[in-house]
Design an enzyme around this catalytic site. Structure first.
Site, PDB file in Angstrom:
ATOM      1  N   SER A   1      -2.091   1.301  -9.508  1.00  0.00           N
ATOM      2  CA  SER A   1      -1.628   0.240  -8.614  1.00  0.00           C
ATOM      3  C   SER A   1      -1.590   0.783  -7.194  1.00  0.00           C
ATOM      4  O   SER A   1      -1.869   1.957  -6.965  1.00  0.00           O
ATOM      5  CB  SER A   1      -0.235  -0.232  -9.028  1.00  0.00           C
ATOM      6  OG  SER A   1       0.713   0.754  -8.673  1.00  0.00           O
ATOM      7  N   LYS A   2      -1.211  -0.086  -6.285  1.00  0.00           N
ATOM      8  CA  LYS A   2      -1.185   0.289  -4.864  1.00  0.00           C
ATOM      9  C   LYS A   2      -0.350   1.531  -4.587  1.00  0.00           C
ATOM     10  O   LYS A   2      -0.604   2.244  -3.622  1.00  0.00           O
ATOM     11  CB  LYS A   2      -0.623  -0.876  -4.039  1.00  0.00           C
ATOM     12  CG  LYS A   2      -1.684  -1.921  -3.735  1.00  0.00           C
ATOM     13  CD  LYS A   2      -1.212  -2.872  -2.666  1.00  0.00           C
ATOM     14  CE  LYS A   2      -2.175  -4.031  -2.537  1.00  0.00           C
ATOM     15  NZ  LYS A   2      -1.571  -5.337  -2.687  1.00  0.00           N
ATOM     16  N   ARG A   3       0.653   1.768  -5.426  1.00  0.00           N
ATOM     17  CA  ARG A   3       1.506   2.950  -5.240  1.00  0.00           C
ATOM     18  C   ARG A   3       0.698   4.240  -5.288  1.00  0.00           C
ATOM     19  O   ARG A   3       1.105   5.264  -4.766  1.00  0.00           O
ATOM     20  CB  ARG A   3       2.573   3.018  -6.339  1.00  0.00           C
ATOM     21  CG  ARG A   3       3.677   2.029  -6.210  1.00  0.00           C
ATOM     22  CD  ARG A   3       4.680   2.215  -7.324  1.00  0.00           C
ATOM     23  NE  ARG A   3       4.055   2.003  -8.647  1.00  0.00           N
ATOM     24  CZ  ARG A   3       4.015   2.897  -9.596  1.00  0.00           C
ATOM     25  NH1 ARG A   3       4.562   4.076  -9.430  1.00  0.00           N
ATOM     26  NH2 ARG A   3       3.438   2.626 -10.760  1.00  0.00           N
TER      27      ARG A   3
END
Ligand code: GLU
Length: 472
Positions: A240-242
């Protein structure tokens, strides 16, 4: 199943940008088709009118083009194929493999809730299965799944996966407005587009037995399936973006070479011994389904960066020219795609991990007046260097030759006359030519800059030192 030619596809739902996982799926299908001299088809699964956008379609095209993934057929749009789906839905009703269901949504919702509450899987109870209903307002179409036996997915990557048919619902294939559900549309597309090899994320695995049943009901050969494990972040959760930028084109904008991205994404799920670096052609030559791994690939941005540096080093200067131009422009560098630029690139190649770094490193090559880093000037452009620097400029001016050997000889002479070691002269010269203390090698850089720029930059440094000395 005998196959004359491999036909693969990439069917993204255009509801956002092309993310790394999607790109990897596209690449696997494309590479396999290229490796097998087959065909690769692009299809946009845009039946979700609310979430599908033109921007997203364009973003997918743009990302694929950047990665160099070309398609032989399409793009097809599911939204333009409703007649074909309708035709197949009718065929399934006529053959008795599907039926109209008029169960009110409230009852189905209650059934679903009850099943969930008792820890069971929500399943349709078959109320309308044998009623042989005609079409009526509000009716959906359900597929008549077998009530016993098993459906086996013969997966090219995971081996056989057995599903008990009792687990499969009489799933809906058409909504009450006649539009097809996902599983029906995909199967009809894959049949009519003659797809025989489907490589996709293992998040689709629960759909596969349903799709196999649809193939059989429609009297068609089941294609080969290969379900690829998801891409994970460093903490083993779904990417994910994390974990870093997710969109493929974000990497283009950060100065990555598309071949590096391609190489990295392929290696994130496929191996060839312990080889890490692959050119595009090598991937096409070596890619196969046998060596797609069963465990999830973990995305490692540092590894991608290191691989990018390697691809930049390995690329031809001509190839790099086309990639770096936008980055040079971004930094205000007015470079022409000429021999000078090729020379610039040659010296920066071994020391640039991205095109952004390369553009940063190229600034001094294109400056009219060198602006010295203050600390560097204070440390290296000292009065004692005035005479040797002047001698250098003069000697270079007087020689007809301008090659590495001549420059070396001139340096030796200046070193002998000034009694200074190479480093004591080279570092001030570096500051004179670039304004900084870090740059490509002195001689290679001088050869790229050319005689007149070298002389004028050395003279400018002499003048700078003179002024500084006068001010003291
Ligand atoms: N449109 C689906 C998705 O984007 C792909 C379906 C498939 O590969 O069968 O996940």
């Amino acid at each position: 199943m005998s196959k004359s030619i491999i036909v693969t596809r990439f069917p993204p739902s255009p509801t956002g940008y092309l993310h790394l996982g999607g790109a990897r799926t596209a690449i696997f299908n494309w590479l396999y088709a290229r490796h097998m001299n087959g065909r690769f088809i692009l299809r946009l699964e845009d039946t979700d009118m609310q979430r599908s956008t033109k921007e997203s379609v364009d973003a997918i095209f743009e990302a694929m083009e950047w990665l160099g993934i070309d398609w032989d057929e399409g793009p097809y749009y599911q939204s333009k194929r409703f007649d074909i789906y309708k035709d197949h839905i009718d065929r399934l009703i006529t053959s008795g493999d599907a039926y109209y269901c008029t169960c009110p949504p409230e009852r189905l919702e209650k059934m679903r809730k009850d099943a969930m509450a008792s820890g069971g899987k929500p399943k349709y109870d078959g109320t309308c299965r044998e009623k042989n209903l005609k079409w009526q307002e509000g009716a959906v179409v359900r597929f008549k799944s077998p009530l016993s036996g098993t459906t086996v997915v013969t997966d090219k990557i995971r081996g056989d996966i057995v599903f008990a048919n009792t687990e499969l619902d009489d799933f809906i294939i058409a909504r009450s407005d006649g539009t097809p559900m996902y599983n029906l549309a995909v199967v009809v597309d894959d049949i009519t587009m003659k797809i025989n090899t489907i490589i996709r994320g293992d998040d689709h695995i629960s759909n596969t037995p349903k799709q196999i049943l649809l193939y059989r009901a429609l009297g068609c050969d089941v294609p080969d399936f290969g379900h690829v494990p998801m891409v994970l972040g460093h903490d083993k959760s779904r990417l994910s973006k994390r974990h870093g930028a997710m969109s493929v084109t974000a990497y283009r904008d950060m100065g990555y070479h598309p071949d590096a991205m391609l190489n990295y994404l392929v290696r994130l799920g496929w191996s060839h011994g312990d080889q890490e670096f692959f050119t595009r052609n090598e991937l096409i030559e070596k890619f196969n389904l046998e060596h797609i791994g069963r465990s999830a690939g973990v995305f490692n941005p540092e590894k991608l960066l290191a691989l990018n540096a390697e691809h930049i080093r390995a690329a031809s200067n001509e190839d790099l020219v086309s990639h770096v131009m936008p980055f040079f422009k971004e930094k205000g560098i007015n470079a022409e795609p000429d021999e000078y630029l090729q020379g610039v690139i040659e010296t920066l190649k071994p020391r640039s991990k991205t095109f952004v770094e390369m553009a940063d490193g190229a600034q001094f090559y294109y400056q009219g007046n060198i602006i010295y880093d203050e600390k560097a000037a204070a440390k290296f452009l000292k009065p004692a260097l005035m005479a040797p620097m002047k001698q250098l400029a003069e000697a270079i001016d007087q020689t007809d030759e301008f090659d590495e050997k001549t420059l070396e000889d001139i340096f030796k002479q200046v070193m002998a006359d000034s009694d200074l070691k190479f480093g004591k002269i080279a570092q001030p010269v570096r500051v004179a030519l670039t304004g900084k203390t870090v740059s490509p090698g002195i001689f290679e850089m001088m050869l790229v800059l050319g005689k007149s720029k070298v002389i004028s930059r050395l003279n400018a440094a002499v003048q700078f030192m003179e002024k500084a000395a006068a001010a003291d």
